[in-house]
Design a protein around this motif. Structure first.
Motif, PDB file in Angstrom:
ATOM      1  N   UNK A  60      20.444   4.602  -4.079  1.00  0.00           N
ATOM      2  CA  UNK A  60      20.044   3.757  -5.186  1.00  0.00           C
ATOM      3  C   UNK A  60      19.683   4.658  -6.369  1.00  0.00           C
ATOM      4  N   UNK A  61      19.798   4.119  -7.557  1.00  0.00           N
ATOM      5  CA  UNK A  61      19.495   4.913  -8.753  1.00  0.00           C
ATOM      6  C   UNK A  61      18.050   5.383  -8.762  1.00  0.00           C
ATOM      7  N   UNK A  62      17.163   4.607  -8.185  1.00  0.00           N
ATOM      8  CA  UNK A  62      15.740   4.925  -8.236  1.00  0.00           C
ATOM      9  C   UNK A  62      15.365   6.142  -7.394  1.00  0.00           C
ATOM     10  N   UNK A  63      16.212   6.510  -6.425  1.00  0.00           N
ATOM     11  CA  UNK A  63      15.879   7.649  -5.559  1.00  0.00           C
ATOM     12  C   UNK A  63      16.873   8.793  -5.683  1.00  0.00           C
ATOM     13  N   UNK A  64      17.963   8.570  -6.396  1.00  0.00           N
ATOM     14  CA  UNK A  64      19.007   9.587  -6.515  1.00  0.00           C
ATOM     15  C   UNK A  64      18.418  10.873  -7.090  1.00  0.00           C
ATOM     16  N   UNK A  65      18.714  11.988  -6.432  1.00  0.00           N
ATOM     17  CA  UNK A  65      18.202  13.273  -6.873  1.00  0.00           C
ATOM     18  C   UNK A  65      16.870  13.649  -6.244  1.00  0.00           C
ATOM     19  N   UNK A  66      16.199  12.680  -5.637  1.00  0.00           N
ATOM     20  CA  UNK A  66      14.899  12.945  -4.987  1.00  0.00           C
ATOM     21  C   UNK A  66      14.961  12.780  -3.480  1.00  0.00           C
ATOM     22  N   UNK A  67      15.771  11.835  -3.021  1.00  0.00           N
ATOM     23  CA  UNK A  67      15.884  11.559  -1.588  1.00  0.00           C
ATOM     24  C   UNK A  67      17.225  12.062  -1.071  1.00  0.00           C
ATOM     25  N   UNK A  68      17.231  12.476   0.210  1.00  0.00           N
ATOM     26  CA  UNK A  68      18.464  12.905   0.862  1.00  0.00           C
ATOM     27  C   UNK A  68      18.544  12.281   2.243  1.00  0.00           C
ATOM     28  N   UNK A  69      19.652  11.595   2.497  1.00  0.00           N
ATOM     29  CA  UNK A  69      19.891  11.016   3.809  1.00  0.00           C
ATOM     30  C   UNK A  69      20.785  11.967   4.598  1.00  0.00           C
ATOM     31  N   UNK A  70      20.506  12.093   5.890  1.00  0.00           N
ATOM     32  CA  UNK A  70      21.319  12.942   6.751  1.00  0.00           C
ATOM     33  C   UNK A  70      21.345  12.331   8.144  1.00  0.00           C
ATOM     34  N   UNK A  71      22.265  12.808   8.960  1.00  0.00           N
ATOM     35  CA  UNK A  71      22.350  12.290  10.324  1.00  0.00           C
ATOM     36  C   UNK A  71      22.790  13.395  11.260  1.00  0.00           C
ATOM     37  N   UNK A  72      22.378  13.239  12.521  1.00  0.00           N
ATOM     38  CA  UNK A  72      22.794  14.119  13.592  1.00  0.00           C
ATOM     39  C   UNK A  72      23.435  13.231  14.645  1.00  0.00           C
ATOM     40  N   UNK A  73      24.753  13.158  14.627  1.00  0.00           N
ATOM     41  CA  UNK A  73      25.453  12.239  15.526  1.00  0.00           C
ATOM     42  C   UNK A  73      25.242  12.607  16.988  1.00  0.00           C
ATOM     43  N   UNK A  74      25.121  13.882  17.279  1.00  0.00           N
ATOM     44  CA  UNK A  74      24.924  14.308  18.667  1.00  0.00           C
ATOM     45  C   UNK A  74      23.582  13.832  19.206  1.00  0.00           C
ATOM     46  N   UNK A  75      22.597  13.721  18.319  1.00  0.00           N
ATOM     47  CA  UNK A  75      21.256  13.288  18.738  1.00  0.00           C
ATOM     48  C   UNK A  75      20.984  11.826  18.414  1.00  0.00           C
ATOM     49  N   UNK A  76      21.972  11.146  17.835  1.00  0.00           N
ATOM     50  CA  UNK A  76      21.816   9.731  17.510  1.00  0.00           C
ATOM     51  C   UNK A  76      20.604   9.494  16.608  1.00  0.00           C
ATOM     52  N   UNK A  77      20.440  10.349  15.619  1.00  0.00           N
ATOM     53  CA  UNK A  77      19.301  10.233  14.715  1.00  0.00           C
ATOM     54  C   UNK A  77      19.751  10.273  13.258  1.00  0.00           C
ATOM     55  N   UNK A  78      18.942   9.668  12.416  1.00  0.00           N
ATOM     56  CA  UNK A  78      19.157   9.655  10.977  1.00  0.00           C
ATOM     57  C   UNK A  78      17.833  10.034  10.312  1.00  0.00           C
ATOM     58  N   UNK A  79      17.927  10.776   9.231  1.00  0.00           N
ATOM     59  CA  UNK A  79      16.722  11.215   8.534  1.00  0.00           C
ATOM     60  C   UNK A  79      16.775  10.836   7.062  1.00  0.00           C
TER      61      UNK A  79
END
Length: 123
Positions: A60-79
């Protein structure tokens, strides 16, 4: 039946950082697109960020540049790494899974939801 469980919320001062995690269980969400939404006090739930299996992302524009989404498919997790937090980031944050491969910002596109974790940013 799949389950999503968020963790990492709490209280932080404005300008600080926080990392949210979402652990999936009961099934593999490896091929699902994953998203984060939030619901500020007294407001509707809103899109924050999403990531596909192939690691394409949107924010979203409100978080762009400040938040980062990532995932670890092997561990079935998202951050969700949240930096330079502002009081207006205060909300309940929800993790969600979308069984399609696209990047969707509408909550209706998501099939599984976590119970949410509270993030409070003090000014």
């Amino acid at each position: 039946q799949g389950q999503l469980v968020e963790s990492g919320g709490g209280l932080v001062q404005a300008g600080g950082s926080m990392r949210l995690s979402c652990a999936a269980s009961g099934r593999t969400f490896m091929n699902y697109a994953m998203g984060w939404f939030r619901q500020p006090p007294g407001k509707e739930r809103e899109f924050v960020a999403a990531i596909t299996y192939a690691l394409s992302t949107t924010y979203s524009d409100s978080v762009k540049g400040r938040f980062t989404i990532s995932r670890d498919n092997a561990k079935n997790t998202v951050h969700l790494q949240m930096n330079v937090l502002k009081p207006e980031d205060t909300a309940i944050y929800y993790c969600a899974a979308d069984r399609t491969y696209g990047l969707h910002t509408a909550s209706a596109a998501y099939d599984y939801w976590g119970q949410g974790t509270q993030v409070t940013v003090a000014s």
